[in-house]
Design a protein around this motif. Structure first.
Motif, PDB file in Angstrom:
ATOM      1  N   LYS A  85       0.835  -1.209   0.000  1.00 24.25           N
ATOM      2  CA  LYS A  85       0.000   0.000   0.000  1.00 24.25           C
ATOM      3  C   LYS A  85       0.868   1.256   0.000  1.00 24.25           C
ATOM      4  O   LYS A  85       1.910   1.317   0.650  1.00 24.25           O
ATOM      5  CB  LYS A  85      -0.948   0.000   1.187  1.00 24.25           C
ATOM      6  N   ASP A 122      -3.219   4.978   2.911  1.00 24.40           N
ATOM      7  CA  ASP A 122      -4.193   4.253   3.725  1.00 24.40           C
ATOM      8  C   ASP A 122      -5.601   4.373   3.147  1.00 24.40           C
ATOM      9  O   ASP A 122      -6.341   3.393   3.079  1.00 24.40           O
ATOM     10  CB  ASP A 122      -4.194   4.793   5.163  1.00 24.40           C
ATOM     11  N   ALA A 134      -2.865   0.861  -3.978  1.00 19.18           N
ATOM     12  CA  ALA A 134      -3.340  -0.248  -3.133  1.00 19.18           C
ATOM     13  C   ALA A 134      -3.808   0.215  -1.757  1.00 19.18           C
ATOM     14  O   ALA A 134      -3.357  -0.305  -0.730  1.00 19.18           O
ATOM     15  CB  ALA A 134      -2.241  -1.309  -2.997  1.00 19.18           C
ATOM     16  N   PRO A 135      -4.718   1.197  -1.696  1.00 18.52           N
ATOM     17  CA  PRO A 135      -5.157   1.700  -0.377  1.00 18.52           C
ATOM     18  C   PRO A 135      -5.955   0.646   0.391  1.00 18.52           C
ATOM     19  O   PRO A 135      -6.566  -0.241  -0.193  1.00 18.52           O
ATOM     20  CB  PRO A 135      -6.051   2.887  -0.744  1.00 18.52           C
ATOM     21  N   GLU A 136      -5.907   0.787   1.723  1.00 14.04           N
ATOM     22  CA  GLU A 136      -6.680  -0.131   2.553  1.00 14.04           C
ATOM     23  C   GLU A 136      -8.171   0.155   2.467  1.00 14.04           C
ATOM     24  O   GLU A 136      -8.997  -0.742   2.628  1.00 14.04           O
ATOM     25  CB  GLU A 136      -6.222  -0.037   4.013  1.00 14.04           C
ATOM     26  N   ARG A 163     -12.711  -3.601   0.520  1.00 11.07           N
ATOM     27  CA  ARG A 163     -11.962  -2.348   0.734  1.00 11.07           C
ATOM     28  C   ARG A 163     -12.769  -1.111   0.332  1.00 11.07           C
ATOM     29  O   ARG A 163     -12.405   0.007   0.689  1.00 11.07           O
ATOM     30  CB  ARG A 163     -10.670  -2.345  -0.089  1.00 11.07           C
TER      31      ARG A 163
END
Length: 288
Positions: free
Chosen positions: A183, A186, A240-242, A265
């Motif tokens: 990531k 966030d 690739a954010p959470e 997500r």
């Protein structure tokens, strides 16, 4: 009395079931002709009010909702050589959806044509006589135009099935990529506009198009240029954010694709949940 003769036992029993809903009495029996078993259905139309009309409606329902799908399966097996039961089932589901009006994007590719009227008029001509009716001959000669239309539907359904399979492979590939990606942020907020999405980071600061370009893993665009959208999908996969918050309608095709890729997500929120002041930052007139 009207008598139908069938080559397939199941056809006779299905028609009998349809006619029962129209309160028509019928008798099923088997006959042997030229060493082959045939299946006869004798229908009494004299004891019911508008018996001939009921017979026409019941038989038309059988043709439009049962036989058309049987023909579709025959076409798949005999003209397109499909053998896998799962593939056949999936394609027939698409054909069924088309026939129920649930695939308007495919139906609009077909000539506008009144199938029920065609079938009813063909049956009216047929049922005026008093001799036994060979249903299979009737289907072959009188309903040829309908069978050609089913062939067109099957062709469209095959193309749609192949596209859906490619889409599922595409989604699976991107999920695998995402699972291995480290990531970079966030949280990302996506604000939907008529021109696409505006990106905001976890601090609700807008991410410019230039900044997004720096995040993009160039391998995504090199390896999959036809599938990966460089404006939305590629940046999100690369970051690739959470958590991803999407503000706007969930009906958009791109939103559904994002949901399929990012799964848990992603959260959908109404457009008005986004702080409007962030969309139109004030201009410092004194510095102009």
């Amino acid at each position: 009395m009207i008598e139908f003769i069938f080559r397939q036992k199941n056809d006779a029993l299905k028609l009998q079931q349809c006619l029962t809903k129209y309160d028509l009495q019928s008798w099923f029996h088997e006959t042997l002709f030229q060493h082959k078993t045939h299946y006869n259905l004798t229908i009494d139309i004299s004891t019911s009010y508008n018996g001939k009309e009921r017979l026409t409606k019941g038989t038309a329902e059988f043709i439009l909702f049962d036989k058309c799908i049987d023909w579709a399966e025959e076409i798949l097996r005999n003209q397109f050589y499909y053998e896998d039961a799962h593939e056949i089932e999936q394609i027939l589901e698409i054909v069924t959806d088309m026939r129920m009006g649930e695939r308007p994007e495919l139906d609009q590719l077909l000539e506008n044509w009144d199938e029920p009227s065609f079938v009813s008029e063909s049956l009216d001509l047929l049922l005026d006589g008093h001799t036994p009716v060979s249903f299979d001959s009737f289907s072959t000669f009188r309903l040829k135009k309908l069978q050609l239309r089913i062939t067109e539907m099957v062709e469209l359904a095959i193309d749609e099935y192949k596209m859906e399979q490619e889409y599922q492979m595409f989604i699976h590939m991107l999920r695998e990529y995402l699972a291995l990606r480290e990531k970079k942020l966030d949280t990302i907020h996506l604000y939907s506009t008529e021109f696409g999405f505006r990106f905001f980071d976890e601090n609700m600061k807008e991410v410019s198009r230039e900044e997004l370009s720096k995040f993009i893993d160039k391998r995504l665009l090199t390896n999959h240029p036809l599938y990966v959208d460089s404006y939305t999908i590629a940046p999100l996969l690369s970051m690739a954010p959470e958590k991803i918050y999407v503000y706007g309608s969930g009906e958009h095709n791109l939103v559904r694709t994002l949901q399929n890729i990012f799964e848990e997500r992603i959260d959908l929120l109404p457009l008005h949940y986004f702080p409007e002041t962030l969309l139109y930052p004030s201009i410092d007139i004194a510095n102009e």
